[in-house]
Scaffold this motif. Sequence first.
Motif: not given
Length: 123
Positions: A94-123
């Motif tokens: 899971y990654y968070c991303a930020a942009q100067d402006g309105a929130a967007s559902m498009k990854a390409d709109d975001y300028h800055y990204w984190g490194q991500g955090t792993q989520v693992t869900v076992s059944s």
Amino acid sequence: QVQLVESGGGLVQAGDSLELTCVLSGRTYSSWGVGWFRQTPGNEREFVAAIRYSGLTTYYNTFAKGRFTISRDNAKNTVYLQMNGLKPEDTGVYYCAAQDGAASMKADDYHYWGQGTQVTVSS
């Protein structure tokens, strides 16, 4: 530059909850939108949720509606993703991303990204 650091991932069982945290630091814009994205095994990165600076407007992907909640505390430069009722198919990075402006559902709109955090869900 803006730096984003995610935390809160981990290994949980199906049905459990996790809260992911994204802390922003460095140069912050007067109003910025933040989104959460994820990359599940074998799939492209996909949109999860996004929130406008005011916190009053949020967006969710279909799979996240009713289970995930995005929120933010601008005084702490922090955005949260509360995930309830986790399923094995939610496993991924899971990654968070930020942009100067309105929130967007498009990854390409975001300028800055984190490194991500792993989520693992076992059944």
